[in-house]
Design a protein around this motif. Structure first.
Motif, PDB file in Angstrom:
ATOM      1  N   ALA A 254      -2.213  29.340 -16.424  1.00 54.39           N
ATOM      2  CA  ALA A 254      -1.176  28.256 -15.822  1.00 54.39           C
ATOM      3  C   ALA A 254      -2.116  27.382 -14.819  1.00 54.39           C
ATOM      4  N   GLU A 273      -8.934  30.481  -6.201  1.00 49.60           N
ATOM      5  CA  GLU A 273      -8.737  31.930  -6.893  1.00 49.60           C
ATOM      6  C   GLU A 273      -9.154  33.118  -6.070  1.00 49.60           C
ATOM      7  N   GLN A 280      -4.028  37.439 -15.602  1.00 46.17           N
ATOM      8  CA  GLN A 280      -3.823  38.757 -16.342  1.00 46.17           C
ATOM      9  C   GLN A 280      -4.384  38.330 -17.815  1.00 46.17           C
ATOM     10  N   ASN A 289      -1.655  35.649 -30.342  1.00 48.29           N
ATOM     11  CA  ASN A 289      -0.519  34.837 -30.676  1.00 48.29           C
ATOM     12  C   ASN A 289      -0.426  33.505 -29.924  1.00 48.29           C
ATOM     13  N   VAL A 323      -5.298  32.676  -0.653  1.00 49.64           N
ATOM     14  CA  VAL A 323      -4.430  31.970   0.204  1.00 49.64           C
ATOM     15  C   VAL A 323      -3.272  32.726   0.777  1.00 49.64           C
ATOM     16  N   TYR A 356       0.715  44.284 -11.943  1.00 49.14           N
ATOM     17  CA  TYR A 356       1.596  45.395 -12.297  1.00 49.14           C
ATOM     18  C   TYR A 356       2.138  46.109 -11.187  1.00 49.14           C
ATOM     19  N   GLN A 400      -1.691  46.330 -26.747  1.00 54.07           N
ATOM     20  CA  GLN A 400      -2.863  45.944 -27.008  1.00 54.07           C
ATOM     21  C   GLN A 400      -4.160  46.778 -26.443  1.00 54.07           C
ATOM     22  N   ASP A 538       3.871  32.646 -14.657  1.00 51.57           N
ATOM     23  CA  ASP A 538       4.593  33.649 -14.672  1.00 51.57           C
ATOM     24  C   ASP A 538       5.349  34.085 -13.126  1.00 51.57           C
ATOM     25  N   ARG A 546       4.069  34.402 -21.212  1.00 45.62           N
ATOM     26  CA  ARG A 546       3.320  34.292 -22.102  1.00 45.62           C
ATOM     27  C   ARG A 546       2.047  33.214 -21.813  1.00 45.62           C
ATOM     28  N   VAL A 547       0.880  33.547 -22.489  1.00 48.35           N
ATOM     29  CA  VAL A 547      -0.161  32.597 -22.075  1.00 48.35           C
ATOM     30  C   VAL A 547       0.091  31.130 -22.428  1.00 48.35           C
TER      31      VAL A 547
HETATM   32  C1  LIG Z   1      -3.477  43.308 -20.628  1.00 45.47           C
HETATM   33  C2  LIG Z   1      -2.621  41.897 -20.833  1.00 45.47           C
HETATM   34  C3  LIG Z   1      -2.259  41.378 -22.082  1.00 45.47           C
HETATM   35  C4  LIG Z   1      -1.413  40.301 -22.254  1.00 45.47           C
HETATM   36  N1  LIG Z   1      -1.469  39.876 -23.518  1.00 45.47           N
HETATM   37  C5  LIG Z   1      -0.791  38.680 -23.921  1.00 45.47           C
HETATM   38  C6  LIG Z   1      -0.762  38.052 -25.225  1.00 45.47           C
HETATM   39  O1  LIG Z   1      -1.291  38.801 -26.185  1.00 45.47           O
HETATM   40  N2  LIG Z   1      -0.214  37.102 -25.385  1.00 45.47           N
HETATM   41  C7  LIG Z   1       0.552  36.312 -24.357  1.00 45.47           C
HETATM   42  O2  LIG Z   1       0.936  34.982 -24.784  1.00 45.47           O
HETATM   43  N3  LIG Z   1       0.565  36.850 -23.091  1.00 45.47           N
HETATM   44  C8  LIG Z   1      -0.054  37.905 -23.014  1.00 45.47           C
HETATM   45  N4  LIG Z   1      -0.208  38.489 -21.726  1.00 45.47           N
HETATM   46  C9  LIG Z   1       0.499  37.983 -20.649  1.00 45.47           C
HETATM   47  C10 LIG Z   1      -0.264  36.644 -20.072  1.00 45.47           C
HETATM   48  O3  LIG Z   1      -1.515  37.123 -19.637  1.00 45.47           O
HETATM   49  C11 LIG Z   1       0.324  36.022 -18.714  1.00 45.47           C
HETATM   50  O4  LIG Z   1       1.782  35.403 -19.264  1.00 45.47           O
HETATM   51  C12 LIG Z   1      -0.308  34.893 -18.249  1.00 45.47           C
HETATM   52  O5  LIG Z   1      -1.648  35.434 -17.797  1.00 45.47           O
HETATM   53  C13 LIG Z   1       0.261  34.209 -16.980  1.00 45.47           C
HETATM   54  O6  LIG Z   1      -0.388  33.272 -16.593  1.00 45.47           O
HETATM   55  P1  LIG Z   1      -0.486  32.782 -15.067  1.00 45.47           P
HETATM   56  O7  LIG Z   1      -1.389  31.790 -14.922  1.00 45.47           O
HETATM   57  O8  LIG Z   1       0.870  32.394 -14.793  1.00 45.47           O
HETATM   58  O9  LIG Z   1      -0.518  34.143 -14.028  1.00 45.47           O
HETATM   59  P2  LIG Z   1      -1.750  35.145 -13.885  1.00 45.47           P
HETATM   60  O10 LIG Z   1      -2.468  35.360 -15.138  1.00 45.47           O
HETATM   61  O11 LIG Z   1      -1.243  36.234 -13.580  1.00 45.47           O
HETATM   62  O12 LIG Z   1      -2.993  34.493 -12.877  1.00 45.47           O
HETATM   63  C14 LIG Z   1      -2.507  34.366 -11.718  1.00 45.47           C
HETATM   64  C15 LIG Z   1      -3.705  34.239 -11.034  1.00 45.47           C
HETATM   65  O13 LIG Z   1      -3.518  33.902  -9.466  1.00 45.47           O
HETATM   66  C16 LIG Z   1      -4.306  34.545  -8.546  1.00 45.47           C
HETATM   67  N5  LIG Z   1      -3.933  34.645  -7.431  1.00 45.47           N
HETATM   68  C17 LIG Z   1      -2.584  35.348  -7.189  1.00 45.47           C
HETATM   69  N6  LIG Z   1      -2.229  35.370  -5.755  1.00 45.47           N
HETATM   70  C18 LIG Z   1      -3.204  34.452  -5.293  1.00 45.47           C
HETATM   71  C19 LIG Z   1      -3.376  34.013  -4.108  1.00 45.47           C
HETATM   72  N7  LIG Z   1      -2.550  34.126  -2.880  1.00 45.47           N
HETATM   73  N8  LIG Z   1      -4.617  33.041  -3.625  1.00 45.47           N
HETATM   74  C20 LIG Z   1      -5.318  32.760  -4.707  1.00 45.47           C
HETATM   75  N9  LIG Z   1      -5.232  33.277  -5.868  1.00 45.47           N
HETATM   76  C21 LIG Z   1      -4.127  34.168  -6.288  1.00 45.47           C
HETATM   77  C22 LIG Z   1      -4.605  35.735  -9.353  1.00 45.47           C
HETATM   78  O14 LIG Z   1      -5.723  36.459  -8.818  1.00 45.47           O
HETATM   79  C23 LIG Z   1      -4.627  35.571 -10.742  1.00 45.47           C
HETATM   80  O15 LIG Z   1      -5.971  35.054 -11.256  1.00 45.47           O
HETATM   81  C24 LIG Z   1      -0.989  39.691 -21.390  1.00 45.47           C
HETATM   82  C25 LIG Z   1      -0.849  40.227 -20.072  1.00 45.47           C
HETATM   83  C26 LIG Z   1      -1.835  41.306 -19.733  1.00 45.47           C
HETATM   84  C27 LIG Z   1      -1.716  41.692 -18.501  1.00 45.47           C
END
Ligand SMILES: Cc1cc2nc3c(=O)[nH]c(=O)nc-3n(C[C@H](O)[C@H](O)[C@H](O)COP(=O)(O)OP(=O)(O)OC[C@H]3O[C@@H](n4cnc5c(N)ncnc54)[C@H](O)[C@@H]3O)c2cc1C
Length: 568
Positions: A254, A273, A280, A289, A323, A356, A400, A538, A546-547
């Protein structure tokens, strides 16, 4: 311009010089030392780097530095009779650092007997009588022979980041994980290996101070913090300016999506970051996907491309910056880092995702990082080749990871609390698991206890199929439910009962806008209860986990940022 005169040429010449193996001479008599170095350079200067030192202590200092920089030492010549440290003592210590370097003692005629006796004590290859004129007869043939012996069994140059640590140390794991997730190549050396012992000796660090990170420039960082590590490997930790159009908090899909669209559309964009970009998704072994990747793509690959794309468009990325606070100061939105620094912007996108939940069973907390891991911890795969691996969780992420670890471990067991996988895992993954002989699924089973001395050795399983059974296990990977990263936003923006941030229409109840809301409009889609602060991925209440949806929301939030900037 003549090659070698400009900065680039000079640097290239220096790099070429540093790639040469070293021929070190140690003599406390300056005139002898100069003469030896001169004669050696004349014959070997093209292919070797001739370095001289004026005492045993200085010679060891040089060797320690060369060791930490990953450079090679082919030959060491030391004067027999030196004050404080004799040539023999020096060569003995030199052997600890560079066991493959060939060694010779320089002696005066009167010392010959003692020198010959020393050959047996410290395994010296030759002794050379001073003076050695003419060198063609008395010096070069000996050095030639030593070089030939060295070339048969040379050292490999290792100009890369090296991590010396203990396999069962949590901090060692965190350092490796940090480097891997930030795409910094490194070589791992277990503290019990001979080369690790040499490096620790060179860095003058004890085994109780691990992990030690040695940079390609030869600096040794003892048990570094994430910020020190980030600095040392060239990841930015300080913003270039103190005010931005947009600050994105969180570098998962995101946040990266928001950064790519923000910067490409001309906004001065900073992405902050706390750990490593990728979030994740960066830990996912294979995302099958995501649109446009029919054969799947590893999460690390996908998010590394996104990071480069964001940087290409001009996003500034800060790593290792947590942050911890957000407030409004008039129209500005001010963010606070964990070290107290502050930074402001017109708008903020929160994309801090989830992590988690912790597995609550005796022994798990103590063994986390020492056999128990949250998420798939792909850096551990190499250690799983002769150990049974257990995974907890019934969702896609656990599935996975099971497929991924089945390539390395003799047996992979998925522990699922529920009655079936169908309710929580995609059909394609269930089919993949069924096709793998070394993957076993145990339904209605939980971890009752994790045990082990140095690291994880076994689990006690409970539940219908596992009632109290103890199994040997080297690795346990946990994938159970998610907790949003929003503690730092308590009292700042509205959250739901689980801590996810509410946005848009969710904030308006019976036509009433959130408390303290000033604009003469309802909050926009993806806007939090603090105007100008948007939420993507998320961490947002009721978002699709989802990604693709995270990336989409990141992009959409930038459109709303433009609307906000246009209206204010
Ligand atoms: C092992 C695994 C496999 C997956 N496989 C799939 C798949 O096949 N297909 C799919 O669609 N989805 C999959 N997902 C789910 C998908 O990865 C998540 O939905 C997606 O990564 C969400 O993205 P996000 O950017 O919202 O959050 P995140 O990926 O959780 O990223 C958030 C980031 O913010 C950072 N952060 C948090 N708090 C702070 C702070 N206070 N200051 C600075 N930085 C901070 C964290 O370190 C992190 O890097 C999977 C997840 C996991 C764990």
């Amino acid at each position: 311009m003549i090659q070698g005169e400009d900065g680039v040429g000079a640097r290239e010449a220096q790099v070429r010089e540093e790639q040469k193996a070293v021929l070190l001479t140690v003599d406390d008599d300056p005139s002898v030392s100069r003469a030896v170095a001169r004669d050696l350079r004349k014959r070997y200067g093209q292919g070797l780097r001739v370095v001289r030192a004026g005492s045993g202590a200085e010679g060891l200092e040089v060797l320690r530095e060369l060791k930490l920089r990953g450079q090679r030492v082919a030959v060491v010549l030391a004067d027999y009779r030196m004050p404080e440290m004799s040539g023999i003592e020096f060569l003995e210590a030199a052997m600890d650092l560079f066991p493959r370097a060939r060694r010779a003692l320089l002696t005066a005629y009167a010392d010959t007997d003692a020198a010959i006796a020393a050959i047996n004590v410290v395994d010296v290859d030759h002794y050379l009588l001073k003076p050695w004129d003419p060198p063609e007869e008395k010096l070069y043939p000996v050095v030639d022979a030593m070089l030939e012996a060295y070339r048969r069994e040379p050292d490999a140059p290792v100009a890369e980041t090296k991590v010396v640590g203990n396999r069962w140390s949590r901090r060692s794991y965190e350092v490796r994980d940090f480097l891997a997730r930030n795409a910094v190549p490194y070589r791992w050396l277990s503290d019990t290996s001979p080369e690790a012992e040499r490096l620790l000796k060179a860095a003058e660090v004890g085994n109780d101070e691990l992990p030690v990170v040695i940079t390609p420039e030869g600096s040794a960082l003892v048990a570094p913090s994430a910020a020190e590590l980030a600095d040392a490997v060239g990841l930015a930790t300080t913003p270039a300016t103190d005010f931005y159009d947009l600050i994105v908090v969180g570098g998962g899909p995101a946040g990266l999506g928001a950064a790519v669209y923000g910067a490409s559309e001309g906004l001065r964009t900073l992405l902050v970051e706390r750990q490593a970009t990728g979030g994740q998704a960066g830990q996912s072994s294979r995302i099958e996907n995501y649109l446009g990747f029919p054969d799947g793509v590893s999460g690390a690959q996908l998010t590394d491309r996104a990071r480069r794309q964001a940087v290409k468009f001009g996003t500034e990325i800060l790593t290792s910056c947590d942050v911890v606070g957000l407030r409004a100061e008039g129209p500005a939105r001010v963010l606070t880092f964990d070290d107290g620094r502050e930074i402001a912007a017109h708008t903020v996108i929160i994309a801090t995702g989830v992590s988690y939940r912790e597995l609550e069973a005796p022994g798990v907390a103590e063994l986390t990082g020492r056999g128990v891991f949250y998420g798939s911890a792909m850096t551990e795969a190499a250690h799983c080749t002769d150990e049974d691996v257990y995974l907890v969780g019934g969702a896609n992420s656990a599935g996975q990871a099971a497929v991924y670890f089945a390539r390395y471990a003799p047996s992979v067991t998925l522990l699922v609390r529920g009655e079936s996988l169908e309710a929580s895992m995609s059909h394609y993954l269930i089919e993949q698991l069924r096709a793998l002989d070394n993957v076993h699924v145990r339904l209605r089973t939980q971890v009752g206890e994790a045990f082990g001395d140095q690291g994880l050795q076994g689990l006690r399983l409970t539940g219908a199929e596992g009632g109290g059974e103890e199994v040997p296990a080297g690795h346990l990977f946990v994938f159970i439910g998610a907790r949003p990263h929003t503690d730092w936003l308590e009292g700042v923006v509205e959250r739901d009962e689980h801590g996810f941030i509410r946005t848009g229409a969710d904030l308006v109840t019976d036509g009433r806008r959130p408390a303290g809301w000033l604009p003469d409009r309802d909050p926009w889609l993806l806007e939090s209860s603090l105007p100008g602060v948007f939420v993507a991925g998320d961490v947002r209440a009721d978002s699709v986990k989802r990604v693709a949806s995270a990336v989409g929301e990141g992009a959409m939030a930038v459109t709303l940022v433009h609307r906000y900037l246009g209206a204010s």
